[in-house]
Design an enzyme around this catalytic site. Structure first.
Site, PDB file in Angstrom:
ATOM      1  N   LYS A 372      52.423  64.018  96.247  1.00  0.00           N
ATOM      2  CA  LYS A 372      53.802  64.469  96.087  1.00  0.00           C
ATOM      3  C   LYS A 372      54.063  65.737  96.887  1.00  0.00           C
ATOM      4  CE  LYS A 372      55.867  66.647  92.323  1.00  0.00           C
ATOM      5  NZ  LYS A 372      56.098  66.715  90.867  1.00  0.00           N
ATOM      6  N   GLU A 426      64.151  79.725  88.598  1.00  0.00           N
ATOM      7  CA  GLU A 426      63.483  79.077  87.467  1.00  0.00           C
ATOM      8  C   GLU A 426      64.085  79.564  86.160  1.00  0.00           C
ATOM      9  OE1 GLU A 426      61.440  76.542  87.139  1.00  0.00           O
ATOM     10  OE2 GLU A 426      61.671  76.843  84.987  1.00  0.00           O
ATOM     11  N   ASP A 454      69.385  79.544  84.838  1.00  0.00           N
ATOM     12  CA  ASP A 454      69.704  78.127  84.970  1.00  0.00           C
ATOM     13  C   ASP A 454      70.456  77.899  86.269  1.00  0.00           C
ATOM     14  OD1 ASP A 454      71.051  75.585  84.819  1.00  0.00           O
ATOM     15  OD2 ASP A 454      70.723  75.590  82.657  1.00  0.00           O
ATOM     16  N   GLU A 470      62.575  69.476  92.628  1.00  0.00           N
ATOM     17  CA  GLU A 470      61.779  68.338  92.145  1.00  0.00           C
ATOM     18  C   GLU A 470      62.178  68.062  90.699  1.00  0.00           C
ATOM     19  OE1 GLU A 470      57.607  68.878  91.542  1.00  0.00           O
ATOM     20  OE2 GLU A 470      57.685  71.042  91.684  1.00  0.00           O
ATOM     21  N   GLU A 479      66.046  62.357  84.504  1.00  0.00           N
ATOM     22  CA  GLU A 479      65.802  63.716  83.984  1.00  0.00           C
ATOM     23  C   GLU A 479      66.931  64.659  84.408  1.00  0.00           C
ATOM     24  OE1 GLU A 479      61.757  65.045  84.647  1.00  0.00           O
ATOM     25  OE2 GLU A 479      60.940  63.170  83.840  1.00  0.00           O
TER      26      GLU A 479
END
Lengths: 763, 763
Positions: A372, A426, A454, A470, A479
Site C-alpha cells: 500500500k 490528524e 478534523d 488514506e 469509511e
C-alpha cells in the site's frame, strides 16, 4: 492439515473377530490400533450388524399378511416401537474406549426415504435408536446413509431434523455422492441456453452438466429443512469418477464438508502401478483440502493396486495436499492467505476511524503493509514529477495517523527532486503525540507542519497543490472517505490533485453456509443486515461472465458506483463546505447470470482506487494481482442476506443497492430479485418481457401505464375491444431482451437495513 | 358498508375559490360541505398546486447547464434540500379543519421512479415534505401517485418505506391501476401452456391475460420491500375497462384495498342514459365491497351522462353493494357469514377439549348449530334402522358434553322404534353436573346411564353396538378424535358401528396479507408456526383445478389423509389399548397448479366426515352446501407460513405435511417447494425431469443413485466415458411428466413447527 480415517466394513470386523491373537482386544479395538499403526487418525465402522438388520426387517418390512403369526409379529413390532432397544449382539461396539477415534456408520439399509409411509416411520424410529446408542458411547459424529429417493427427500430431511433435536452435541454427517454420474458428460460446464432449441435430452442421448447439481440439490433441500443446523455436515462421497470441469463442483466449497469418502476404487494405477487419482479428482482434492476435511479411505487393504500397499493411498492424498495452491499460499510468508491465517470467514465490524480514535496497535498492523505505502509513494512521486508549475509544491496529508504517508511523501519529494512542503492533519489526539515525536526526530519544521483537528473543520494556513489521504474501506467509500474529502477539499487549490483521485465499489453474489451461520450466531437480528469485513474462505461466487440467456447480464463481478476527487463545480457555503450530503448518495441496479443452481447468502464487496495516473490499489479478485499484489490492508466486505435466496441454474439475479445519507449518518440498503428465462411463447406480453428484463432500454423512457390509463378514449366505452388497446403499444415495447427470451420473476428478498437501522457508519 | 368520497381536481378548487359567495369558507371547506350535502363522507383533493410544481421543477429538473444563473439555482436547490418547506401559496390546505374528512393526493408529477438518480433523489425529498405537511394537518391517510417505471419500482418502494418510517400514524395508500389494459385480451383467464408453441406475442398481436398481473406484480414488489407495513394500503384505480373474466382480478381480494378510484369515465350510459358499469366492473365491485373500501368517485360533476346527475353514480354503486352475494349472505340470519360477523380473518386458537374442560357457554354456542345435530340424529336413525340383529341395541355417546347427542340419540331411537339403551360418557366434571340434571329431568335410568371419566381409561358395563362421538376439529383429526376413539373402541363390539365412521382432511394454498400480518402481530415467533381457526374473508385461493403444465397437479383443494373407525385388526394391550400411537401418524405430499402469480401466505384447512352411510358433515367449500348447508360449528383452519413464498404464473406448488406424534403430544409439520415448468430443451437431464416432478411414478421405485454409485464398473476406470453411464439409465427414467415439460425448482420454505415446538395439541 486434514485427518485420515480408515474404513472397516462389516466383513473386516468379522475377519478380525476370528483372529486368535486378539487377546484382550475386541475386534474394533484391534481395528483402531491397526489403523493407527498404518498412520490413520481414526476408523470408520458400521454401528450395527446383520442380526439387527434381520430383526428390523422382520418387524417392519416383511408383510405380516403372509406370515402365520401375523399378530404376534405386529405385537413385537409395537413393543419395539414403544421402547426401541438393541440386543448386545446387534451392534459392533459397546464400550466407551471402542468409540474413541471411531466414526460410526448408521445402518445404510434403513429406508428413510421410501415412499411407504409405514416403513419410513419405522426407519426413523431405528435411526433415533442408533444415534441415541452412538451418543451414549460418546461418539462425536455419525455418518448417515445417503438419500436415494428424491420424491421423499423432504421426509428424509424431516427425520434428520428430529434427530438433531433429540440427540445432543453429536454431529450428523450426511453421506452424499459428489454428483450423479448417470447424468453427466465430461467437459466444460457451460450450460446450453434453455431457449436454444437443443435436442430434447433422453435416456439414450448425452445430457449437459447442470444436471449433476442434483445431488447438491438434495443436500440443499435437506439442510434447508434442517434450518442450517450447525451440527449437520457433509460426508462427500468421491466414489463417482469426477468430470474434468470443476465449476460444477465449486458449490461444495461453500458447504460444511467435514468428511471425504474416498474408496480405493476411485484410484487408478499409474505407470508403475501405484494408486493415483484422475485429473478431475486431483484438482478437486487440492481445492477441498483447504476446508481441512477428514478423509475416509475405503478398501485400501483389498490390494486393488499392485504397488504401494495400504499406505500408498494416504501418502498420495498427502502429496496432493502439499501441492494445493490454497495450502501453499497459506504457507508462504507475505501472502494475504498467510497474513490472514486464523481469520478465514471471521466476521469483523469495519473500522470507523471517523467515529473512533484508532489504537496505536491498529495503526501498526496496517503500516506493516509493504504494498500500500509503496504505491502511495509511487503515486506521490509521479504527481510531483508531472506537476506543471515550477517552484515549491505544497502537499497535505489529510488523516496522517502515526505518519506513514508523511514519511512516504518526504521520500517521494526527495526522489522527485522537487521543492515541496507537507502539512500533516490528524484529529486523533493520541496519534498526534506520535506525530509530534516523528516531526521532531525525523522531519523537522522545514519540511513538515503538523495541524491538529478534523479535516472537515480545521483551517490550513495556505491552499495546497496535492491532497493525500488514506480513508478507504473495503468497499471504497464505506469509511466515509467522500464525506471527509468534501471537508478537506476546502484547502485544495482549484487545479489541485487528490491522491486518491477516484475509487470504485464492486460486488459479486456469493454462497457460504458458514458465513450465513456466523451472521445468525449473534442472535441479534441486526447482525443479518450489517456489512462485515471478512477474509472470504469457504465461499462460492455464484455468478459467471456469461451475458445470460437474456443477454442483459453483466460480468461476474460488477461495478456499483464510484467517487472522484476533487469534485467539480459544486455549490458550497462560504466555508467551502457542501450545504447537503445529497451529492454523495448513490444507487446501483446490477444483473448477474447464475450458471449453476446455488443459494445466495450475500455479496462480496471489493474496491479499486486510482491513486494517481496508472498507480492504484485494488482488492478486485481479477485485478489485485496486477495493481497491488500481496497488499494486506483490506479484506473484502461481506454484505449478508437475512434469508438465503435459492437460485436455479441459468437464473438471472438483479441486485439493487443504495448508498444513503441523512444529517447524522451514511448507510447502505439492498435487496435482490431472481428471474428465470423462458421462451417468449411461455410468457404472455411484450411488456411483461421487457419490463421484467432488468435495465432494458425501453424502460428508460418510463411509464407506459400513465398514458394508457389517462387517455379517455380507452375508457369512454366498455365496447371498445382490447385488441385496439394493444395496438396502442409503442413498437419499441417488444423484444428488449434477446429475441425469443422472456424473464419470469421467481423470488425476491426483503429490503435490508432500511433507514440504516443497523448502520455502522456515523458522520 | 363502504364510505364514499368525492374527488375535487385542482380546477374544481380554483373554480370554487372564484365564487363570490364563499364568505368565511375556504375553497376546500366549501368543497367539503358541498360534498356532504351531495351525500359523500369525504373529499379527495390534491395537496399541492401548480406553484409548487413550478418551483420544484426549476430547482430539480431544469438542467442548470442551460441556465445562466446555474450556480444560483443549484445553491437554492441545496438550500431547499437542507430544509424542505412549502410557501403558503403552494398548498391547497393549511388548517386542521380543512384536513378533516379530506384525503390528500400527493403530487402525481413527482418522478419517484425515474431512472435519473438525481431527480429521483429530489422527488423523494419532496415526497417526505408533502407527507410531513399532511401529517402536520392530521390527515389520516394520503394517496400516493402510481409507480410508472417497472425498472425503478424498487427505488419507488424504498422511498415509500423511508416515509413510513419517518411519518408516524398516517396511512399511505398507493394508487395502482387494477390492471394494464395495454396487455389484456377479454375472455377467460386460463393461461396458455408455456410449452405449447404459442405464437410469440408481439406489440401488434393480442396477448393472454396473465400479463395483467403486472400491476399487481408492482404492488407486490412495493409491499414486500416495505415489509408488509400495515400502514401501507392500496387505492385501486378502476379507470381501465375491466375484462369479463374475474379470476385474474381475484388476487386483489387478498390485499389491503382501502380505496377504490372510480371515475365517471368508467361508467357507461344505460338505455335511459343513467350511468351504469360494465358487467366486469359490476361483478368486481360486488366482490370487493366485502372489504368495505372507501369509494372515490371522480368527475361526477362533469355531466358525462345525460341522466341522474352527480348523485346517480354513488346511488348506482350502493345498488351494486346491496346485490353483492357476500353482503347479502352476511345480512341473512342463519348463514355462516351472518353467524361469523365480526370474526372475519380473526385468529382463534383451536379448542383443546381433551386438555381443557370447556365452559358451559362454549357448549351452548356449539349446541346452537341447527345442522350438525340434525345430521347426527339422521345418522343414528339410519344406523338403528339398518341394524341387522333384532332386539335391544346399545349405544354409547363418548364425550357427551352437556348432552345434545344423548338427546338426539333418544329422538332417533324413538323414530326408529328400536329398543335401545344409551351410555353417556363425559370427563368434564362441570358438564357432568348438567348431564345429571338432564338425566333426572328428561331421560331417566331406563333409557340412559351416565358414566364419569376419560373414554380412554374408564370401564363401561357392557360392550356397545354403536359408538357416537363429536370430537372433530376444523381439520378433522386436529382435536385428537383418532386418539380418543382408540380408547373408546375398547367398549365397541367387534362388528359395532362408529359415528362418525371416517373423516378426511383437505388443504388449499391461500394468499392473504391480512392473515400474514395478523400472525406476525403477536411478535411471538411461534405464532407463525401455529395453525389457527379462522373465518377466512380477505383471502384468495391460489390454486385452480388445472392439471398444470406438467400434468401432475391435483385439484384446487386436495385431500391430505383420512381416518376410519373402528380400526381393523390392530395390535392391542390386554386393556384393548394400542401399544403406541404410530398408527395415527400421517403424511401427505400434494402438488397444486398456480395459474396466476401470487404470494403464498399459508394454507386453508378443511374437513369432511362420514357420520353414517350417506349422512355427513363438511366444510369443504365445494361440498358443504350439499352435505351440511349452513352448519356453523367449524370455521376453516389456517396453517400459516413464516415467510411469504412468491409463486409465478403457471408455477407448481408442492406441499409436504405430516401428522406426527410422541408419547406426550400430536402435532403437524409442513413445508413447501415451488417449481416452474419449462420446455425440456431448457433442462438438462431425464433424471432432473422426472425426479423433480412431484409424485412421478418412476420415483416410486426409489433410488437410482445407489446402484450407480455401488456398481464397481462405473468407477473402476477414469477412462470410462460418461455417455456409457447415461446408457445405464433405465429407460423408464425419461418422460415421467407430460411430454416435453420439465420442472425447475425455484424456491422453498423452511420446515414449520418442527418437533411441535408451538404445538397446541396435547395428549
Amino acid at each position: 492439515m486434514p485427518a485420515f480415517s480408515s474404513h472397516y466394513a462389516l466383513e473386516d470386523i468379522v475377519e478380525l473377530s476370528q483372529r486368535d491373537d486378539l487377546g484382550e482386544d475386541t475386534p474394533v479395538l484391534r481395528a483402531t490400533s491397526d489403523a493407527r499403526t498404518a498412520g490413520y487418525d481414526a476408523v470408520c465402522v458400521p454401528l450395527t450388524n446383520e442380526k439387527w438388520k434381520a430383526r428390523w426387517t422382520e418387524l417392519c418390512i416383511l408383510d405380516p399378511e403372509e406370515s402365520p403369526d401375523k399378530l404376534v409379529i405386529e405385537q413385537r413390532a409395537e413393543a419395539w416401537r414403544s421402547k426401541p432397544a438393541f440386543f448386545r449382539d446387534e451392534v459392533t461396539i459397546s464400550r466407551l474406549e471402542e468409540a474413541e477415534n471411531l466414526i460410526p456408520l448408521i445402518s445404510d439399509w434403513l429406508e428413510l426415504d421410501t415412499s411407504d409411509d409405514w416403513v419410513r416411520h419405522d426407519a426413523e424410529i431405528a435411526l433415533q435408536q442408533e444415534l441415541a446408542f452412538a451418543s451414549y458411547l460418546n461418539a462425536q459424529c455419525a455418518i448417515l446413509p445417503p438419500p436415494s429417493n428424491r420424491t421423499q427427500v423432504g421426509s428424509y430431511a424431516r427425520a434428520i431434523n428430529a434427530c438433531l433435536a433429540s440427540i445432543p452435541y453429536m454431529e450428523l454427517s450426511v453421506r452424499i455422492p459428489i454428483y450423479d454420474p448417470a447424468t453427466v458428460l465430461p467437459g466444460p460446464s457451460r450450460s446450453p441456453s434453455p431457449v436454444e432449441s437443443a435436442p430434447p435430452s433422453s435416456a439414450t442421448g448425452g445430457t449437459p452438466p447442470e444436471s449433476n447439481m442434483t445431488t447438491w440439490e438434495m443436500w440443499d433441500t435437506i439442510r434447508t429443512i434442517c434450518g442450517y443446523n450447525p451440527r449437520l455436515t457433509l460426508a462427500l462421497d468421491l466414489t463417482p469418477p469426477l468430470p474434468l470441469s470443476s465449476s460444477v463442483l465449486d458449490q461444495w466449497l461453500a458447504e460444511p464438508v467435514r468428511h471425504i469418502w474416498l474408496p480405493a476404487s476411485a484410484f487408478i494405477a499409474n505407470a508403475k502401478g501405484y494408486p493415483v487419482l484422475t485429473k478431475g479428482s486431483q484438482s478437486f482434492i487440492r481445492d477441498i483440502v483447504k476446508l481441512q476435511p477428514n478423509i475416509i479411505l475405503s478398501g485400501t487393504r483389498a490390494k486393488k493396486h499392485t504397488r504401494g500397499g495400504e499406505p500408498a493411498y494416504a501418502q498420495y492424498v498427502r502429496h496432493l495436499e502439499k501441492t494445493s495452491p490454497a495450502v501453499k499460499a497459506a504457507q508462504t510468508a507475505g501472502t494475504v492467505e498467510n497474513f490472514a491465517l486464523g481469520y478465514q470467514d471471521y466476521l469483523q465490524a469495519p473500522l470507523q476511524p471517523l467515529m473512533d480514535n484508532l489504537q496505536s496497535i491498529t495503526y501498526q498492523t496496517f503500516e506493516q503493509d509493504p504494498v500500500k505505502y509503496r504505491n502511495y509513494e509511487e503515486a506521490i512521486f509521479f504527481a510531483l514529477s508531472e506537476w506543471p508549475t515550477p517552484g515549491k509544491v505544497t502537499l497535505c496529508v489529510a488523516g496522517a495517523g502515526r505518519g506513514p504517508l508523511v514519511a512516504r511523501a518526504l521520500k517521494a519529494i526527495e526522489r522527485s527532486k522537487r521543492e515541496a512542503f507537507v502539512y500533516a492533519v490528524e484529529k486523533n489526539p493520541n496519534a498526534y503525540v506520535t506525530l509530534q515525536e516523528r516531526h521532531r526526530e525525523e522531519w523537522g519544521d522545514a519540511k513538515v507542519k503538523l495541524l491538529f483537528g478534523d479535516m472537515r473543520t480545521l483551517e490550513v494556513p495556505e491552499k495546497v497543490d496535492i491532497l493525500i489521504s488514506e480513508l478507504l474501506g473495503s468497499f471504497g467509500d464505506n469509511e466515509l472517505s467522500p464525506e471527509c474529502l468534501d471537508g478537506a477539499s476546502r484547502f485544495l487549490k482549484p487545479d489541485g490533485i487528490s491522491i486518491p483521485s477516484s475509487y470504485t465499489a464492486y460486488i459479486a453474489p456469493l454462497s457460504s453456509s458458514k458465513l450465513y451461520n456466523e451472521t445468525r450466531a449473534t442472535k441479534d437480528p441486526k447482525s443479518l443486515e450489517t456489512p462485515y469485513v471478512v477474509m472470504l474462505h469457504a465461499i462460492n461466487i455464484l455468478s459467471d461472465n456469461g451475458g445470460g440467456i437474456s443477454g442483459t447480464c453483466g460480468p461476474q463481478i460488477q461495478e456499483c458506483w464510484d467517487f472522484e476527487h476533487p469534485r467539480k463545480d459544486a455549490a458550497l457555503t462560504e466555508q467551502g463546505l457542501p450545504l447537503t450530503n445529497s451529492h454523495n448518495t448513490r444507487s446501483a441496479k446490477l444483473t448477474f447470470h447464475i450458471p449453476n443452481a446455488g443459494v445466495l447468502h450475500g455479496f462480496a464487496g471489493y474496491f479499486e482506487a486510482v491513486l494517481y495516473g496508472h498507480v492504484g490499489l485494488s482488492i478486485h479478485p481479477d485485478r489485485m494481482a496486477q495493481i497491488s499484489k500481496d497488499m494486506l490492508s483490506w479484506f473484502p466486505l461481506f454484505i449478508p442476506l437475512k434469508d438465503p435466496l435459492y437460485l436455479p441454474a441459468d437464473s438471472e439475479l438483479t441486485v439493487s443497492l443504495w448508498r444513503l445519507t441523512d444529517v447524522r449518518k451514511v448507510w447502505y440498503e439492498w435487496y435482490a430479485e431472481a428471474f428465470l428465462p423462458v421462451p417468449s411463447s411461455s410468457v404472455h406480453s411484450p411488456i411483461w418481457r421487457d419490463t421484467l428484463s432488468p435495465m432494458s432500454p425501453s424502460a428508460e423512457h418510463g411509464s407506459f401505464l400513465s398514458p394508457v390509463v389517462s387517455t379517455p378514449t380507452f375508457v369512454s366505452s366498455p365496447l371498445l375491444d382490447v385488441p385496439q388497446l394493444t395496438l396502442e403499444l409503442p413498437p419499441q415495447h417488444s423484444d428488449k431482451t434477446r429475441e425469443g427470451v422472456s424473464l419470469v420473476k421467481i423470488s425476491q428478498t426483503a429490503l435490508h437495513n432500511p433507514g440504516g437501522q443497523s448502520s455502522w457508519i456515523g458522520l
